[in-house]
Scaffold this active site. Sequence first.
Site, PDB file in Angstrom:
ATOM      1  N   THR A 100       0.795  -1.227   0.000  1.00  0.00           N
ATOM      2  CA  THR A 100       0.000   0.000   0.000  1.00  0.00           C
ATOM      3  C   THR A 100       0.832   1.286   0.000  1.00  0.00           C
ATOM      4  O   THR A 100       1.973   1.295   0.486  1.00  0.00           O
ATOM      5  CB  THR A 100      -0.903   0.000   1.261  1.00  0.00           C
ATOM      6  OG1 THR A 100      -1.552   1.247   1.391  1.00  0.00           O
ATOM      7  CG2 THR A 100      -0.097  -0.240   2.535  1.00  0.00           C
ATOM      8  N   TYR A 124      -2.003   0.345  10.468  1.00  0.00           N
ATOM      9  CA  TYR A 124      -2.195  -0.374   9.201  1.00  0.00           C
ATOM     10  C   TYR A 124      -0.940  -0.258   8.332  1.00  0.00           C
ATOM     11  O   TYR A 124      -0.401  -1.257   7.842  1.00  0.00           O
ATOM     12  CB  TYR A 124      -3.415   0.193   8.468  1.00  0.00           C
ATOM     13  CG  TYR A 124      -3.567  -0.259   7.035  1.00  0.00           C
ATOM     14  CD1 TYR A 124      -4.001  -1.549   6.731  1.00  0.00           C
ATOM     15  CD2 TYR A 124      -3.279   0.602   5.972  1.00  0.00           C
ATOM     16  CE1 TYR A 124      -4.134  -1.973   5.413  1.00  0.00           C
ATOM     17  CE2 TYR A 124      -3.414   0.188   4.658  1.00  0.00           C
ATOM     18  CZ  TYR A 124      -3.840  -1.088   4.377  1.00  0.00           C
ATOM     19  OH  TYR A 124      -3.966  -1.500   3.071  1.00  0.00           O
TER      20      TYR A 124
HETATM   21  N1  LIG Z   1      -8.572  -1.019  -0.645  1.00  0.00           N
HETATM   22  C1  LIG Z   1      -7.638  -0.085  -0.839  1.00  0.00           C
HETATM   23  O1  LIG Z   1      -7.925   1.112  -1.008  1.00  0.00           O
HETATM   24  C2  LIG Z   1      -6.188  -0.471  -0.876  1.00  0.00           C
HETATM   25  C3  LIG Z   1      -5.224   0.532  -1.070  1.00  0.00           C
HETATM   26  C4  LIG Z   1      -3.875   0.172  -1.107  1.00  0.00           C
HETATM   27  C5  LIG Z   1      -3.510  -1.157  -0.953  1.00  0.00           C
HETATM   28  N2  LIG Z   1      -4.463  -2.092  -0.743  1.00  0.00           N
HETATM   29  C6  LIG Z   1      -4.031  -3.477  -0.567  1.00  0.00           C
HETATM   30  O2  LIG Z   1      -4.563  -4.225  -1.651  1.00  0.00           O
HETATM   31  C7  LIG Z   1      -4.834  -5.559  -1.228  1.00  0.00           C
HETATM   32  C8  LIG Z   1      -6.256  -5.932  -1.590  1.00  0.00           C
HETATM   33  O3  LIG Z   1      -7.138  -5.039  -0.944  1.00  0.00           O
HETATM   34  P1  LIG Z   1      -8.724  -5.132  -1.117  1.00  0.00           P
HETATM   35  O4  LIG Z   1      -9.216  -3.760  -1.308  1.00  0.00           O
HETATM   36  O5  LIG Z   1      -9.081  -6.198  -2.087  1.00  0.00           O
HETATM   37  O6  LIG Z   1      -9.095  -5.579   0.371  1.00  0.00           O
HETATM   38  P2  LIG Z   1     -10.443  -6.254   0.874  1.00  0.00           P
HETATM   39  O7  LIG Z   1     -11.542  -6.000  -0.079  1.00  0.00           O
HETATM   40  O8  LIG Z   1     -10.588  -5.813   2.302  1.00  0.00           O
HETATM   41  O9  LIG Z   1     -10.078  -7.794   0.825  1.00  0.00           O
HETATM   42  C9  LIG Z   1      -9.183  -8.388   1.719  1.00  0.00           C
HETATM   43  C10 LIG Z   1      -9.676  -9.791   1.929  1.00  0.00           C
HETATM   44  O10 LIG Z   1      -8.767 -10.464   2.812  1.00  0.00           O
HETATM   45  C11 LIG Z   1      -9.543 -11.298   3.644  1.00  0.00           C
HETATM   46  N3  LIG Z   1      -8.811 -11.674   4.843  1.00  0.00           N
HETATM   47  C12 LIG Z   1      -8.711 -11.041   6.023  1.00  0.00           C
HETATM   48  N4  LIG Z   1      -7.981 -11.766   6.884  1.00  0.00           N
HETATM   49  C13 LIG Z   1      -7.610 -12.886   6.231  1.00  0.00           C
HETATM   50  C14 LIG Z   1      -6.865 -14.034   6.588  1.00  0.00           C
HETATM   51  N5  LIG Z   1      -6.343 -14.163   7.803  1.00  0.00           N
HETATM   52  N6  LIG Z   1      -6.683 -15.012   5.677  1.00  0.00           N
HETATM   53  C15 LIG Z   1      -7.215 -14.892   4.433  1.00  0.00           C
HETATM   54  N7  LIG Z   1      -7.962 -13.847   4.043  1.00  0.00           N
HETATM   55  C16 LIG Z   1      -8.151 -12.850   4.931  1.00  0.00           C
HETATM   56  C17 LIG Z   1     -10.755 -10.451   3.980  1.00  0.00           C
HETATM   57  O11 LIG Z   1     -11.784 -11.264   4.469  1.00  0.00           O
HETATM   58  P3  LIG Z   1     -12.864 -10.614   5.472  1.00  0.00           P
HETATM   59  O12 LIG Z   1     -13.513  -9.504   4.721  1.00  0.00           O
HETATM   60  O13 LIG Z   1     -13.742 -11.772   5.786  1.00  0.00           O
HETATM   61  O14 LIG Z   1     -12.048 -10.108   6.634  1.00  0.00           O
HETATM   62  C18 LIG Z   1     -11.068  -9.852   2.602  1.00  0.00           C
HETATM   63  O15 LIG Z   1     -11.912 -10.682   1.867  1.00  0.00           O
HETATM   64  C19 LIG Z   1      -4.511  -5.595   0.265  1.00  0.00           C
HETATM   65  O16 LIG Z   1      -3.208  -6.070   0.432  1.00  0.00           O
HETATM   66  C20 LIG Z   1      -4.554  -4.146   0.679  1.00  0.00           C
HETATM   67  O17 LIG Z   1      -3.732  -3.897   1.811  1.00  0.00           O
HETATM   68  C21 LIG Z   1      -5.795  -1.795  -0.716  1.00  0.00           C
END
Ligand SMILES: NC(=O)c1ccc[n+]([C@@H]2O[C@H](COP(=O)([O-])OP(=O)(O)OC[C@H]3O[C@@H](n4cnc5c(N)ncnc54)[C@H](OP(=O)(O)O)[C@@H]3O)[C@@H](O)[C@H]2O)c1
Length: 292
Positions: A100, A124
């Site tokens: 991120t 975070y």
């Molecule tokens: N969203 C943003 O704006 C953003 C910005 C920069 C970087 N990122 C990075 O991009 C990546 C993808 O983000 P995203 O937006 O797709 O996030 P997301 O929609 O929150 O998806 C993350 C998924 O990981 C699951 N998870 C949580 N704990 C877990 C575990 N112990 N084992 C396996 N799965 C688990 C969550 O399940 P639950 O929902 O059931 O907890 C959720 O389905 C992440 O690495 C994030 O840090 C995101």
Amino acid sequence: MKTLVTGGGGQLAKALLRTTMGGHEVCVHGVETLDITSPRQVDDVVGCMRPEMIINTAAFTAVDDAETDEYSAAKVNDQGPGILADAARRYGSRLVHISTDFVFDGSSRRPWLTTDPTNPISVYGRTKRDGERAVMDSGLEEWTIVRTAWLYDGTSPNFFSTMIRLMNERDEIEVVSDQTGTPTLADSLANAIWCLVESGTTGMHHWTDSGSTTWHGFATAIEEIARETGLLKSKTEIRPIATKDYPTPARRPGFSVLDMTKTWKALEGTRAIPPVDWRENLKKLIKEKVHV
Ligand SMILES: NC(=O)c1ccc[n+]([C@@H]2O[C@H](COP(=O)([O-])OP(=O)(O)OC[C@H]3O[C@@H](n4cnc5c(N)ncnc54)[C@H](OP(=O)(O)O)[C@@H]3O)[C@@H](O)[C@H]2O)c1
């Protein structure tokens, strides 16, 4: 290529499935079947599937909740990637891990380079930075870390869907106008990840849509385009406010635009689509009613 995707319920994992390119056998696991913090479960799944590639999208992404639940955030964002990297090393898989813009403190006046020092200002951000280190220090040779920012699609809980809901409910909202970054359509990041996978690119990378704006600018564009296309029926006034007037548990970087030069150089000549202006991708999402 046999590919295991973690974090199956999340927006990036869904985008990876939507954008899969021919030649990939993709197996997506949600937390129910693959908890990345469980060494035994990771060993079972990776050992049984023997994927050539693991793409880790799983994360604790509730930025404000992390401030009061550092234990859970660190378990998923720091220990989890280390466990996956260890399994990848033992079973001969490559690993793409997603990180991120929040690993930076926001103090730069130019887009952040992959080589710039990290200095997270939230729990975070710190746990995500530690997760990067866990991958880099794991002894796994073929790793790729892709930092991204301000991800959204049309249906998941995110800034875009929150704005559409609020704009349907209210005729005036206030949005922070002193944090600058790049809204990034989940599908365009997913497409770039597949191209990085196919080209065998390793190391630290940045990928977002192109250009930059503030959360206020993003909200204003959502309102304008959604009204033009009839997704919103009436006008909502969007008033700019300062971060200090919208206190949140976690601090956020004031400037988190990521420099993608290195990554685009690595992808040039592949079937990767050059970074698209964030506003064009927003239009595409709303106009084509992709997942809205
Ligand atoms: N969203 C943003 O704006 C953003 C910005 C920069 C970087 N990122 C990075 O991009 C990546 C993808 O983000 P995203 O937006 O797709 O996030 P997301 O929609 O929150 O998806 C993350 C998924 O990981 C699951 N998870 C949580 N704990 C877990 C575990 N112990 N084992 C396996 N799965 C688990 C969550 O399940 P639950 O929902 O059931 O907890 C959720 O389905 C992440 O690495 C994030 O840090 C995101």
